[in-house]
Every structure is written in structure tokens, then in C-alpha cells.
Design an enzyme around this catalytic site. Structure first.
Site, mmCIF file in Angstrom:
data_model
loop_
_atom_site.group_PDB
_atom_site.id
_atom_site.type_symbol
_atom_site.label_atom_id
_atom_site.label_comp_id
_atom_site.label_asym_id
_atom_site.label_seq_id
_atom_site.Cartn_x
_atom_site.Cartn_y
_atom_site.Cartn_z
ATOM 1 N N HIS A 16 0.844 -1.205 0.000
ATOM 2 C CA HIS A 16 0.000 0.000 0.000
ATOM 3 C C HIS A 16 0.883 1.259 0.000
ATOM 4 O O HIS A 16 0.695 2.161 -0.803
ATOM 5 C CB HIS A 16 -0.911 -0.031 1.233
ATOM 6 C CG HIS A 16 -1.767 1.190 1.429
ATOM 7 N ND1 HIS A 16 -3.125 1.187 1.213
ATOM 8 C CD2 HIS A 16 -1.466 2.458 1.821
ATOM 9 C CE1 HIS A 16 -3.608 2.390 1.465
ATOM 10 N NE2 HIS A 16 -2.619 3.178 1.852
ATOM 11 N N GLU A 17 1.847 1.268 0.901
ATOM 12 C CA GLU A 17 2.682 2.461 1.031
ATOM 13 C C GLU A 17 3.597 2.635 -0.182
ATOM 14 O O GLU A 17 3.786 3.753 -0.663
ATOM 15 C CB GLU A 17 3.504 2.406 2.318
ATOM 16 C CG GLU A 17 2.666 2.335 3.595
ATOM 17 C CD GLU A 17 1.735 3.518 3.777
ATOM 18 O OE1 GLU A 17 1.854 4.509 3.027
ATOM 19 O OE2 GLU A 17 0.862 3.464 4.658
ATOM 20 N N HIS A 36 -5.495 7.092 -2.729
ATOM 21 C CA HIS A 36 -6.479 6.182 -2.143
ATOM 22 C C HIS A 36 -7.600 5.881 -3.120
ATOM 23 O O HIS A 36 -8.033 6.751 -3.862
ATOM 24 C CB HIS A 36 -7.034 6.773 -0.842
ATOM 25 C CG HIS A 36 -6.066 6.613 0.279
ATOM 26 N ND1 HIS A 36 -5.888 7.547 1.252
ATOM 27 C CD2 HIS A 36 -5.204 5.612 0.558
ATOM 28 C CE1 HIS A 36 -4.965 7.125 2.086
ATOM 29 N NE2 HIS A 36 -4.521 5.960 1.685
ATOM 30 N N CYS A 37 -8.048 4.655 -3.037
ATOM 31 C CA CYS A 37 -9.031 4.158 -4.002
ATOM 32 C C CYS A 37 -10.443 4.226 -3.422
ATOM 33 O O CYS A 37 -10.664 3.909 -2.260
ATOM 34 C CB CYS A 37 -8.682 2.709 -4.337
ATOM 35 S SG CYS A 37 -9.876 1.912 -5.406
ATOM 36 N N CYS A 49 -10.187 -2.526 -2.032
ATOM 37 C CA CYS A 49 -8.922 -2.570 -2.765
ATOM 38 C C CYS A 49 -7.766 -2.399 -1.781
ATOM 39 O O CYS A 49 -7.951 -1.892 -0.666
ATOM 40 C CB CYS A 49 -8.952 -1.407 -3.763
ATOM 41 S SG CYS A 49 -7.445 -1.073 -4.661
ATOM 42 N N CYS A 68 -7.761 -3.291 -7.245
ATOM 43 C CA CYS A 68 -9.003 -3.287 -8.009
ATOM 44 C C CYS A 68 -8.655 -2.981 -9.475
ATOM 45 O O CYS A 68 -7.522 -2.603 -9.774
ATOM 46 C CB CYS A 68 -9.960 -2.253 -7.436
ATOM 47 S SG CYS A 68 -9.537 -0.573 -7.941
HETATM 48 ZN ZN LIG Z 1 -2.698 5.083 2.192
HETATM 49 ZN ZN LIG Z 2 -8.331 0.418 -6.247
#
Ligand SMILES: [Zn+2]
Ligand SMILES: [Zn+2]
Length: 492
Positions: A412-413, A422-423, A428, A447
Site C-alpha cells: 500500500h505504502e 487512495h481508491c 482494494c 481493483c
Molecule cells: Zn494510504
Molecule cells: Zn483500487
């Protein structure tokens, strides 16, 4: 509502215009009513209600009860508060807050000032509604909302009382010590519909067939919609517009491997040599297949130096993130600069960015290609004594839970460093997370929209990547994820 600043030589009420003059003026301008409040630095010196707030049904104006929308006036308050912080050099107006603090996890532990800077100063979101004004007129007390304490973050592990209101602020009149609270309303997140998701995906006609299938085929079977956020959830407090492919491509602050610059260096800081430490050798294997085409290299572990600042927070030793960056910057020339794309520090010790924060999971400097992430709080026994943490081995279950979280945090990072915001399109890996439930909900896969964005930088072979995930998930016991990737492979 119209705020104005008047300089007055004296403080006498007699300086204020009389009621008759005000009523005549309002009549001339066809204004049915007004509530006038004059304040000096410390107190209300004059208040007057004239005319009507509503003509049908007829409601006379009342200084204490009449409610007005603040509209864009909120900006005045917030801008003043922000500029005071700028004066104290606590925030920087010229840094894109999404670049400086791009992450949900990065700043999920306490307030979210940076995000709000953007919201309030740039797009003028109408955060204040009539309900807020009503709350602003509410005297705080009776133990319901404690007196504002600027030191709360240093003294308490609890969330600040403002959390329930999104952004809030307090003030106290100097004369009688009455305390007031003002707050924003929660964000009104509407999950994106199919049309918006298609727009975010952009044109896929030029993609290889596997990728086209990966981002379009049987989506409803493999990807869950983002639920309406609950109290305490990320999207209740953060306005996330969603980053389309087009927006992603236009982002200049992101890692793009080119020529020899394709190595992600992982710098462990402090001991990873104890039974509950995150298994870095395993975690980086996942990073290798996720950021296909990039090298991921584990650097030899270094110890915390004497110069690195730390503090004790409720008995927990926490290192300040600045010093990790300093170390990574200063040692750049000891690494292979002709290969370095990113360099991130990882540690099993708790970290904090500055005194106003309780802790963070991680922080990134996208422009410099640097990050620092802590796996300390991913240990289910984090709150136990350090004796236990250093001696009791993880159970099989704990090991899997912790591994899953560590991989999520790292991917993520690093995803943020690759320019992914951010999604909001699906559940996701790149969803913002404000609490444990949301962290657990983040997936170990992207995603379609995020996959498409990362593809536009890395041009991976999606089938090959998914097969690698199946293989690694099987080896390390991530059964849920193995099943997902297996299923998805059948769709592409
Ligand atoms: Zn984040
Ligand atoms: Zn996403």
C-alpha cells in the site's frame, strides 16, 4: 453571514449604531432581518437582533437561536488557524499535502490536519452546516466534552474528543471560562457508479487482451463495492474524489522506473532478529512480484544511532520519522545511486512524525522517493510488554495475520510512492483505512482501476503476476488470497 473587522479607538457600546438606524438600513436594502454580534478579542461586547429570520412561517430573529449557513465563511476561520500554524512552521503552504502525506495509513492515528488543509483552503468544501452553528452555540461541559487540551496527544492513547465530529475546534471565553465547540459535518461519500468506474479506467482498447480481461471481466464476482462509510471510517472524515487513470498519468510525483533506475531498497532499522519480528525475506518476495520489473533489495540491518530522536509514549519507545529520512538521504551515496528508484526504512519499533501525533504506521516523501514504515503495531500482542514481544514466538495464526498485514502495509505504502492515491472504486489494497476493521478489509490485490494505473507505469504481464501470487500465497499460507488469485486467473 458577513464577518468584518472594525478598528475602534474605544470599547464603548455607544459607538455602535442605534437600532432605528439599523432597521431603516435593512428596510432600504430589503433585508428582512439581521443578527448583529460585535466581539473584541475576548468577549461579546454587543449583540442585537432585528427583523425576522423567516417570513413564512414568521420567526423573529434571535441572537441566541437563529441559525445561519456559514457558507464559505468557514474558510476565513480555517485559513486564519492555518496561517497561525504556518507562522509556527508547523505546516507548509507550498507543499502539496498529497505529496507530503499521501497516505491514509500514514496519518491515521490522530488528527488529519493535512488533508483538511487541502479541503478547506483549496476547494472550499462547505464543511459547516446549520447544525454546526447550533453546536457552536452549545456550551461544552458537564463532562460530555472535556476541555480542550493541546497536550492531549502526548498524554493520552485515546483518540481526541473531536474525532466523532470530523474536524472540530474549541474555544473558551476568557471572561467566564465557558467552553464552546465547533465542528464540521461528516463527509457524504457516494460510492461511484459503473459509469464513473469506466471513466476512471479510461480507454482500454489498446491494452493487451489479458489486461483488458483483468479490468473488465466478471468484476462483480471478484470485486466488492465500497460500503457506505460508518462512523469512524476513513471516508467519513476524508474527502476522496478518486484518482482516475488520467489523473494518475498526469501526476508528476511518482516513481517511474527507467533505464537502470529500477531498484527499491528496503532498509531495516533496529532489530528484526527476534521471534515476533516481521519476516522481511518473505515480505519482499511479494513486493518483487507486485512491482514487476523492479528489483527489491534488502539492505543489511542497521541499528538506531545515538542521534536518532525518540520518546516514551505510555511506556512505548517511539522513534521520530525525520531521522529515518535523514539517515536514508545521508547514506544515498553508499547505495547504488545508478539503480535506486526508491528507498524505504522498515522497523519493528513504533514511530511518530512529530509531537502532535500519537504514532503512525508509516510516512512517505514521494518527491524524494523515501518512506518509513513500522510493523510494530501489526503484532496482535503489540500492547503487551516488550519482554513478551521479544521472547514469545508467534502462533501459526498470528504469523499469518501479521504477514498479511505487513505485506499490505508495504505494498500500500509503496503504491503511494508509485503515485497511487487512495481508491474509492472498489474494496482494494489502496483504500484508506482509519481503523482495524478497514485495515482488515483492505485486500492483497488491486481493483481494476488501480491495477490499470500501475500497469501504465510498469507494463507487467498480469497473468504471470497473478500466477506468482498464487504460488507465494500457497507457500506462506495466505489461503484467502490464493483462492482469489486462482479465481481471477480463470477470468482473464
Ligand atoms: Zn494510504
Ligand atoms: Zn483500487
Amino acid at each position: 453571514m458577513l464577518p468584518c473587522t472594525i478598528k475602534s479607538a474605544t470599547n464603548h457600546i455607544s459607538n455602535c449604531p442605534n437600532r432605528q438606524w439599523i432597521e431603516e438600513s435593512l428596510q432600504k436594502a430589503h433585508v428582512p432581518g439581521a443578527a448583529i454580534v460585535v466581539l473584541n478579542a475576548t468577549d461579546v461586547v454587543y449583540e442585537l437582533a432585528v427583523g425576522y429570520q423567516s417570513l413564512s412561517p414568521q420567526q423573529p430573529m434571535n441572537v441566541n437561536k437563529s441559525i445561519f449557513p456559514l457558507a464559505s465563511i468557514a474558510k476565513t476561520f480555517i485559513a486564519t488557524a492555518v496561517m497561525q500554524l504556518v507562522e509556527e512552521e508547523l505546516v507548509d503552504l507550498d507543499t502539496d499535502v498529497n505529496v507530503a502525506y499521501p497516505a491514509g495509513l500514514l496519518r491515521m492515528s490522530a488528527g488529519t490536519l493535512s488533508i483538511y488543509l487541502r479541503m478547506f483552503l483549496n476547494n472550499g468544501l462547505p464543511v459547516l452546516r446549520p447544525q454546526s452553528i447550533a453546536a457552536m452555540r452549545t456550551i461544552v461541559g458537564g463532562g460530555v466534552i472535556p476541555s480542550y487540551d493541546p497536550q492531549w496527544s502526548n498524554k493520552s492513547m485515546e483518540l481526541p474528543p473531536s474525532q466523532g465530529f470530523g474536524l472540530s475546534w474549541y474555544w473558551e471565553t476568557m471572561k467566564d471560562g465557558r467552553r464552546y465547540i465547533g465542528h464540521s459535518v461528516n463527509m457524504n461519500f457516494i460510492p461511484p457508479n459503473t459509469k464513473l468506474i469506466a471513466e476512471a479506467l479510461g480507454d482500454i482498447s489498446q491494452l493487451p487482451r489479458d489486461m483488458q480481461m483483468a479490468v473488465t471481466n466478471k468484476l462483480h464476482e471478484s470485486f466488492q463495492p465500497v460500503p457506505i462509510p460508518n462512523h469512524g471510517d476513513w471516508l467519513r472524515y476524508h474527502e476522496e474524489k478518486g484518482q482516475t487513470l488520467k489523473a494518475f498519468e498526469q501526476t508528476t510525483s511518482k516513481a517511474v522506473p527507467h533505464s537502470t533506475f529500477n531498484t527499491i531498497y528496503i532498509q531495516p532499522v533496529g532489530s528484526f532478529n527476534h521471534p515476533r519480528a516481521a519476516p522481511l525475506n518473505v515480505i519482499i518476495q511479494f513486493a518483487r512480484i507486485f512491482f514487476a520489473g523492479c528489483e527489491v533489495e534488502l539492505l543489511p540491518t542497521i541499528d538506531f544511532s545515538k542521534d536518532m530522536k525518540y520518546r516514551e509514549n505510555h511506556g512505548i519507545k517511539q522513534y521520530r520519522t525525520d531521522d529515518f529520512y535523514n539517515y536514508l538521504s545521508q547514506t544515498r551515496y553508499f547505495r547504488d545511486t545508478s539503480r535506486e528508484l526508491l528507498c524505504v526504512a522498515v522497523t519493528m519499533t513504533d514511530i511518530y512524525p512529530d509531537e502532535s501525533w500519537n504514532f503512525v504506521y508509516g510516512e512517505a516523501r514521494v518527491k524524494d522517493g523515501l518512506g518509513v514504515y513500522s510493523f510494530a503495531r501489526l503484532d496482535p500482542l503489540f500492547s503487551e510488554s516488550s519482554q513478551i514481544l521479544l521472547s514469545v514466538p508467534l502462533t501459526k495464526e498470528e504469523r499469518i495475520v501479521m504477514l498479511r498485514h505487513c505485506i499490505k502495509i508495504l505494498l500500500h505504502e509503496l503504491g503511494h510512492l508509485f503515485g497511487l492515491n487512495h481508491c474509492i472504486y472498489f474494496i482494494c489494497l489502496m483504500n484508506g483505512a482509519n481503523n482495524q476493521i478497514e485495515m482488515d478489509r483492505q485486500t492483497l490485490y488491486l481493483c481494476p482501476v488501480c491495477l490499470r494505473k500501475l500497469y501504465s507505469t510498469l507494463y507487467f504481464d498480469v497473468r504471470h503476476m497473478y500466477e506468482n501470487f498464487v504460488y507465494l500465497c500457497e507457500i506462506y499460507g495466505l489461503e484467502e488470497e490464493r483462492l482469489w488469485y486462482r479465481k481471477r486467473l480463470n477470468c482473464i
